[in-house]
Write a protein that holds these residues in place. Structure first.
Motif, PDB file in Angstrom:
ATOM      1  N   GLN A   1       0.833  -1.245   0.100  1.00  0.00           N
ATOM      2  CA  GLN A   1      -0.057  -0.106  -0.004  1.00  0.00           C
ATOM      3  C   GLN A   1       1.017   1.157   0.141  1.00  0.00           C
ATOM      4  OE1 GLN A   1      -1.760   0.009   4.286  1.00  0.00           O
ATOM      5  NE2 GLN A   1      -1.093  -1.878   3.964  1.00  0.00           N
ATOM      6  N   VAL A   2       1.619   1.463  -1.189  1.00  0.00           N
ATOM      7  CA  VAL A   2       2.549   2.455  -1.065  1.00  0.00           C
ATOM      8  C   VAL A   2       2.123   3.738  -1.146  1.00  0.00           C
ATOM      9  CG1 VAL A   2       4.231   3.412  -2.737  1.00  0.00           C
ATOM     10  CG2 VAL A   2       4.141   1.023  -2.648  1.00  0.00           C
ATOM     11  N   CYS A   3       1.057   4.185  -1.393  1.00  0.00           N
ATOM     12  CA  CYS A   3       0.725   5.612  -1.241  1.00  0.00           C
ATOM     13  C   CYS A   3      -0.352   5.945  -0.202  1.00  0.00           C
ATOM     14  CB  CYS A   3      -0.021   6.072  -2.449  1.00  0.00           C
ATOM     15  SG  CYS A   3      -1.669   5.550  -2.886  1.00  0.00           S
ATOM     16  N   TYR A   4      -0.398   4.944   0.717  1.00  0.00           N
ATOM     17  CA  TYR A   4      -1.528   5.120   1.605  1.00  0.00           C
ATOM     18  C   TYR A   4      -1.007   5.419   3.013  1.00  0.00           C
ATOM     19  CZ  TYR A   4      -5.678   4.121   5.052  1.00  0.00           C
ATOM     20  OH  TYR A   4      -6.672   4.302   6.031  1.00  0.00           O
TER      21      TYR A   4
ATOM     22  N   GLN B   1      -5.018   6.976  -3.895  1.00  0.00           N
ATOM     23  CA  GLN B   1      -5.059   6.086  -5.242  1.00  0.00           C
ATOM     24  C   GLN B   1      -4.194   6.158  -6.220  1.00  0.00           C
ATOM     25  OE1 GLN B   1      -9.480   5.338  -5.651  1.00  0.00           O
ATOM     26  NE2 GLN B   1      -9.744   7.331  -4.536  1.00  0.00           N
ATOM     27  N   THR B   2      -2.951   6.777  -5.968  1.00  0.00           N
ATOM     28  CA  THR B   2      -2.041   6.997  -7.044  1.00  0.00           C
ATOM     29  C   THR B   2      -1.153   5.858  -7.474  1.00  0.00           C
ATOM     30  OG1 THR B   2      -0.585   7.747  -5.493  1.00  0.00           O
ATOM     31  CG2 THR B   2      -1.821   9.195  -6.754  1.00  0.00           C
ATOM     32  N   CYS B   3      -1.054   4.726  -6.493  1.00  0.00           N
ATOM     33  CA  CYS B   3      -0.048   3.703  -6.786  1.00  0.00           C
ATOM     34  C   CYS B   3      -0.481   2.290  -7.253  1.00  0.00           C
ATOM     35  CB  CYS B   3       0.848   3.429  -5.440  1.00  0.00           C
ATOM     36  SG  CYS B   3      -0.186   2.460  -4.011  1.00  0.00           S
ATOM     37  N   ASP B   4      -1.921   2.033  -6.877  1.00  0.00           N
ATOM     38  CA  ASP B   4      -2.588   0.873  -7.255  1.00  0.00           C
ATOM     39  C   ASP B   4      -1.935  -0.493  -6.636  1.00  0.00           C
ATOM     40  OD1 ASP B   4      -4.400   2.331  -8.854  1.00  0.00           O
ATOM     41  OD2 ASP B   4      -3.062   2.123 -10.716  1.00  0.00           O
ATOM     42  N   THR B   5      -1.022  -0.173  -5.577  1.00  0.00           N
ATOM     43  CA  THR B   5      -0.492  -1.370  -5.153  1.00  0.00           C
ATOM     44  C   THR B   5      -1.312  -2.329  -4.205  1.00  0.00           C
ATOM     45  OG1 THR B   5       0.630  -0.140  -3.483  1.00  0.00           O
ATOM     46  CG2 THR B   5       2.026  -0.463  -5.564  1.00  0.00           C
ATOM     47  N   CYS B   6      -2.376  -1.656  -3.938  1.00  0.00           N
ATOM     48  CA  CYS B   6      -3.263  -2.323  -2.709  1.00  0.00           C
ATOM     49  C   CYS B   6      -4.306  -3.171  -3.367  1.00  0.00           C
ATOM     50  CB  CYS B   6      -3.663  -1.368  -1.886  1.00  0.00           C
ATOM     51  SG  CYS B   6      -4.966   0.068  -2.524  1.00  0.00           S
TER      52      CYS B   6
ATOM     53  N   ARG C   1      -8.949  -1.235  -5.434  1.00  0.00           N
ATOM     54  CA  ARG C   1      -8.159  -0.603  -4.607  1.00  0.00           C
ATOM     55  C   ARG C   1      -8.839  -1.000  -3.038  1.00  0.00           C
ATOM     56  NH1 ARG C   1      -8.771   3.266  -8.442  1.00  0.00           N
ATOM     57  NH2 ARG C   1      -6.861   3.139 -10.051  1.00  0.00           N
TER      58      ARG C   1
ATOM     59  N   CYS D   1      -7.684   0.741  -0.615  1.00  0.00           N
ATOM     60  CA  CYS D   1      -7.703   2.172   0.358  1.00  0.00           C
ATOM     61  C   CYS D   1      -9.083   2.764  -0.090  1.00  0.00           C
ATOM     62  CB  CYS D   1      -6.527   2.684  -0.158  1.00  0.00           C
ATOM     63  SG  CYS D   1      -6.406   3.224  -1.778  1.00  0.00           S
TER      64      CYS D   1
HETATM   65  S1  FES Z   1      -2.500   2.305  -1.356  1.00  0.00           S
HETATM   66 FE1  FES Z   1      -1.930   3.507  -3.234  1.00  0.00          FE
HETATM   67  S2  FES Z   1      -3.742   3.148  -4.473  1.00  0.00           S
HETATM   68 FE2  FES Z   1      -4.266   2.245  -2.465  1.00  0.00          FE
END
Ligand code: FES
Ligand code: SF4
Ligand code: SF4
Ligand code: SF4
Length: 983
Positions: free
Chosen positions: A32-35, A43-48, A58, A60
């Protein structure tokens, strides 16, 4: 609560929780890189990405709902997360072993490991930008920036300085300051939010760079070669081997990098954070868990700690010899103090001595200072600098609701429907608290009314800005209250159940018609009506006020009028309501709480109460003086009158922060024996006979109490600089030289004594305050504290609040034909108080090198003044020379001077007239004339000051713009297509 399934296991969660929080609480590892919870879903990273009921979403930005079936392990979800993170690595050169951010908490490093990335699918691509080093405190490296947008979100929607953005439409997006300026020339106020939340090394404190790692202090070419070597291994070994190496290096760092929790030494917000140090070098300040601030800081708490290692620190006691000082050993200085205090007491009695505790020192030190005065010397002549600012607010609350402290917490202010700020430049004087108001106003529809002479930042943001005639806030507050009562808009149920004195109060409001207020305050009747309706109709109102109210001759009465207004509208006893006098110094609340006052022992126990004295007699074994002592304003008069002969001043720059500095200086010159303990040789030290070298907060343990009555522990970051001693040690040394026989080995023992003698602090102890734990007084013996006061009753014997009638008086010092301008004064974001600490920060000096006087464009035109003109201000009490700054923050004949200057202190101009109830000087009632000495000159504020920047407000990072870019595809969709193709 609802039940959901995560990877086949049922979990009970709150309905509407963010799914990512529920997954985290369940302990299921998920990238969850951007959270960050405080920033919300960016919601920029899409890693979650996870699978919910067969769909990739997503986590988050998904809310939990009953029966939800969540899979984090499902193959497509894993593939989507890996795809998303691969895209991130395209923007970031992984060279962890030689990176100063390799401290175990780098999100990019940790996610690489979590997702078991061995080789990048998309190779790293350098961006066509240089590193920006133009801010004195931090740097931005676009080539390491993963475009997560955390910094933008923090700057736009948490700090709400609105400097940062990402131009998603650019072929090579990067973070922009003011839309594309150099950082150092932008509106960035160096609060550090962005640096703190950055998940990697793209934004870093300059104090970290080259210092944090074992292999990071090399020159750029050597470092680049090392990076090439490490990267060269990747193709062969994969990332796991390289990460293993960097983790070994990271583990080695723990042997020499210490992380110590402390509480900010500057304002009363009470921010707490870890200080990372290597020997005596401060690597960085890392906020995160502070109950008042979370990840937030301002420039002072984040970056202004250079003073601790400044070469000017006092390390030897100094003893006066004629016009000079000579260095002395501690024993000699302490013997001299004991002898002279003893002689003066023997000759003139204990009341010939006076003691001033420091609002920058700890609770324990304030307690010991008043114990020294009362139990060892035998006088109630003890005070602290709350006399200069907060005493009138405390009085207003004592009169009406019973406790002299904020009635709730910063969280209450954040959730209020309407915030009314009277006479407080909150964004500069209590910056982190202001961020919560700015955020609620920007994002959550909170209404904001500001009454202030200047158009400060909060006034600029407000829905209504009242620019009342100086010293007339009490008039419009009473008129609004009368209108609310007359129109039947008051909360009659609350009044009937909880409040005494309505009839008498109503009668006292008779003179306060809207017309009278309009005329007196120069505010339109319609505006006053609308303000009254906004207050009456809001579900919850918090009123914040500070020195713009209290430093007037009607300061106590205006504070009382504020509390009266809250009472008639039922704005106490509920979350999101209440009275918030914003305490200035880090521990001005605590110094008063712990008895450094002439009329109160700790916990506001009156010195003339026999039961109280009996309790202290049983604890201390001595009889205590009965009559109220001198407050610090009266002390100066008593010196002038020859009654007060000796003073012990701890950590206060009293000769220039008390009003009428010339008069105070004359008084100090008359003292027979003057002891000062401080960190630096302050301006006041020139009057001293003995100067003792003390240690600042980073070199000691203890507790501070913030504006929201929150008691928090600070831990020792450094050993005291050799030669200096913590204040509690010095006070004990002095007491023991006078025969006290104290034996405190640690401040916790002092706090145990406070708790034993003070019902308000009965349950306070160091175990309960361990780490980031805190307690908001009053604290019951079982440790239960009260974040919100008055939940069951008000603090009077019958449990009811009291409406307290007040009347209007003209200010004591007005303009006339000779002194034709009104001089206002107050705080500045970058500096604290007189500036003895913050002027020792080169970065702050670079941005804000000196004081100035703000002159309105109208006045500047009529007097031929430009920014940089040298002017002389003359009042009835003194004169200063200062450079002008022309700005529309002030208007017409209003001038404004920051209080931060030891060379041109504004208090050479202020007078000795006071609020009669508290003797707080009416600093804000000062009339001056202005002469132009030199028309042209350099502006006192350089162009690189953030006030000249051009912010770019927007809502967060605006991720929708990223999603609209032709090259973007939701990784979940992509993976689904690929999966179908494979099938
Ligand atoms: S943590 Fe980055 S989009 Fe959900
Ligand atoms: S004001 Fe400056 S330091 Fe603070 S978050 Fe914005 S860009 Fe970062
Ligand atoms: S600089 Fe900002 S966008 Fe770039 S990685 Fe750091 S927080 Fe994310
Ligand atoms: S000065 Fe105040 S707002 Fe700034 S970091 Fe310190 S406590 Fe927080």
């Amino acid at each position: 609560m609802i039940r959901i399934s995560i990877d086949g296991i049922p979990h009970d969660v709150a309905a509407g929780d963010r799914l990512v929080d529920a997954i985290n609480r369940a302990g299921v590892p998920l990238s969850q890189v951007c959270y960050l919870p405080i920033l919300g879903p960016i919601q920029t990273c899409d890693t979650c990405i996870v699978e919910v009921d067969g769909k990739l979403v997503r986590a988050c930005s998904t809310l939990t709902s009953a029966g939800m079936n969540v899979s984090t392990t499902e193959g497509r979800a894993r593939a989507a997360r890996t795809e998303a993170f691969d895209r991130i690595l395209r923007n970031h050169d992984l060279y962890c072993t030689v990176c100063d951010n390799n401290n175990g908490n780098c999100t990019v490093h940790n996610t690489t490991k979590l997702l078991a990335v061995e080789h990048q699918r998309y190779p790293y691509q350098e961006k066509p930008y240089q590193v920006d080093n133009s801010n004195p405190f931090y740097r931005y490296d676009p080539n390491q920036c993963i475009l997560c947008g955390r910094c933008v979100q923090a700057c736009q929607d948490l700090q709400v300085n609105e400097t940062l953005s990402i131009h998603w439409e650019d072929p090579h997006p990067r973070v922009l300051w003011d839309g594309g300026a150099a950082i150092g020339e932008s509106s960035c106020v160096s609060c550090g939010h962005c640096v703190t939340v950055c998940p990697c090394n793209a934004l870093m404190e300059k104090t970290m760079i080259g210092h944090a790692g074992f292999l990071t202090g090399f020159s750029a070419p050597v470092l680049h070669n090392m990076i090439d070597v490490v990267k060269g291994l990747e193709a062969e070994t994969g990332y796991s081997a390289i990460l293993g190496l960097s983790e070994a290096e990271s583990a080695m760092r723990t042997t020499r990098v210490r992380r110590t929790k402390t509480v900010c030494t500057y304002c009363g917000v009470g921010c707490s954070f870890d200080v990372w140090t290597k020997d005596r070098h401060i690597l960085k300040v890392e906020p995160g868990e502070g109950p008042a601030n979370g990840v937030s800081t301002c420039v002072k708490g984040k970056f202004a700690w250079d003073f601790v290692n400044n070469k000017d620190r006092l390390t030897k006691p100094l003893i006066r010899e004629g016009d000079r000082f000579r260095e002395a050993e501690w024993d000699e200085a302490l013997d001299l103090i004991a002898r002279r205090f003893g002689e003066i007491k023997a000759a003139h009695g204990p009341d010939a001595l006076a003691f001033i505790a420091s609002s920058k020192c700890t609770n324990e030190e304030a307690f010991l200072m008043q114990k020294l005065a009362r139990a060892v010397v035998g006088t109630n002549n003890v005070d602290n600098c709350s006399r200069y600012c907060q005493a009138p607010a405390t009085t207003g609350l004592f009169r009406t609701v019973g406790y002299g402290g904020d009635s709730g917490s910063i969280a209450d202010i954040e959730q209020a429907d309407l915030v009314l700020i009277v006479g407080s430049n909150t964004a500069e004087s209590h910056p982190v608290l202001a961020t919560r108001v700015k955020r609620a106003h920007k994002l959550h529809g909170q209404k904001l009314i500001v009454s202030d002479l200047r158009e400060n930042e909060m006034a600029r943001r407000a829905d209504v800005h009242l620019r009342a005639t100086p010293s007339t806030d009490i008039v419009w507050l009473c008129a609004v209250a009368r209108y609310i009562l007359d129109e039947g808009l008051a909360d009659s149920e609350f009044l009937g159940r909880w409040v005494n004195g309505l009839a008498e109060y109503r009668q006292s409001l008779e003179p306060f018609t809207l017309e009278f207020a309009s005329q007196t305050c120069n505010l339109p009747v319609e505006t006053l009506k609308s303000v009254a309706r906004m207050i009456a109709e809001a579900k919850g109102v918090c009123i914040l006020w500070a020195m713009g109210v209290t430093q007037h001759s009607n300061g106590s009465d205006t504070s009382t009028a504020i509390s009266n207004l809250l009472l008639i509208t039922g704005n106490y006893m509920r979350p999101g309501t209440g009275a918030y006098p914003l305490r200035g110094h880090n521990n001005v609340q605590g110094a008063s709480d712990h008895g450094a006052m002439p009329n109160f022992l700790s916990g506001y126990q009156s010195v003339d109460n026999p039961d109280v004295r009996a309790r202290f007699r049983s604890g201390w074994g001595v009889d205590l003086p009965v009559t109220k002592g001198l407050d610090n304003h009266e002390m100066v008069d008593a010196i002038q009158a020859g009654k007060l002969r000796s003073m012990y001043l701890c950590g206060e720059e009293m000769s220039i922060v008390d009003s009428n500095a010339n008069y105070v200086g004359e008084a100090f010159a008359k003292l027979e024996f003057f002891v000062i303990q401080d960190v630096f040789f302050s301006t006041t030290c020139q009057f001293a006979d003995v100067v003792l070298p003390a240690s600042p907060s980073l070199e000691k343990e203890g507790t501070f109490t913030s504006t929201e009555r929150r008691v928090q522990r600070l831990y020792q970051v450094f050993e005291p600089l050799p030669g200096s001693r913590p204040d509690w040690v010095i006070i004990q040394d002095v007491a023991n030289r006078l025969g006290a026989g104290w034996n405190y080995r640690h401040p916790s023992e002092v706090m145990d004594e406070v708790a034993a003698l003070t019902p308000m602090f009965a349950g306070v102890n160091y175990q309960r305050l361990e780490g980031y734990k805190s307690q908001q007084w009053p604290v019951a013996a079982d440790g239960t504290d009260q974040p919100l006061l008055y939940t069951k009753n008000f603090a009077f014997p019958d449990g009811k609040a009291r409406l307290y009638p007040v009347a209007w008086r003209e200010p004591q010092e007005c303009r006339d034909s000779e002194y034709d301008l009104h001089l206002n004064n107050g705080r500045l974001l970058e500096h604290f108080h007189e500036g003895n600490l913050t002027y020792r920060s080169p970065g702050i000096r670079e941005k804000t090198p000196d004081t100035f006087v703000e002159v309105s464009p109208e006045l500047a035109r009529s007097r031929g003044i430009e920014s940089g003109s040298l002017v002389q201000l003359t009042s009835r009490h003194g004169r200063v020379r200062v450079r002008a700054l022309v700005t529309d923050r002030v208007h017409n004949g209003e001038l404004y001077m920051p209080m931060n200057s030891t060379t041109s202190p504004v208090n050479l101009l202020t007078g000795s007239h006071t609020d009669p109830a508290t003797h707080t000087p009416a600093y804000k009632e000062t009339a001056v004339r202005m002469e132009v000495l030199a028309q042209a000159g350099e502006s006192p504020l350089p162009r690189i000051n953030p006030r000249f920047g051009h912010p770019t407000p927007q809502n967060g990072v605006e991720v929708e713009r990223k999603w609209q870019q032709p090259g973007y595809r939701f990784p979940g969709d992509l993976v689904q297509i690929e999966t179908k193709r494979e099938a």
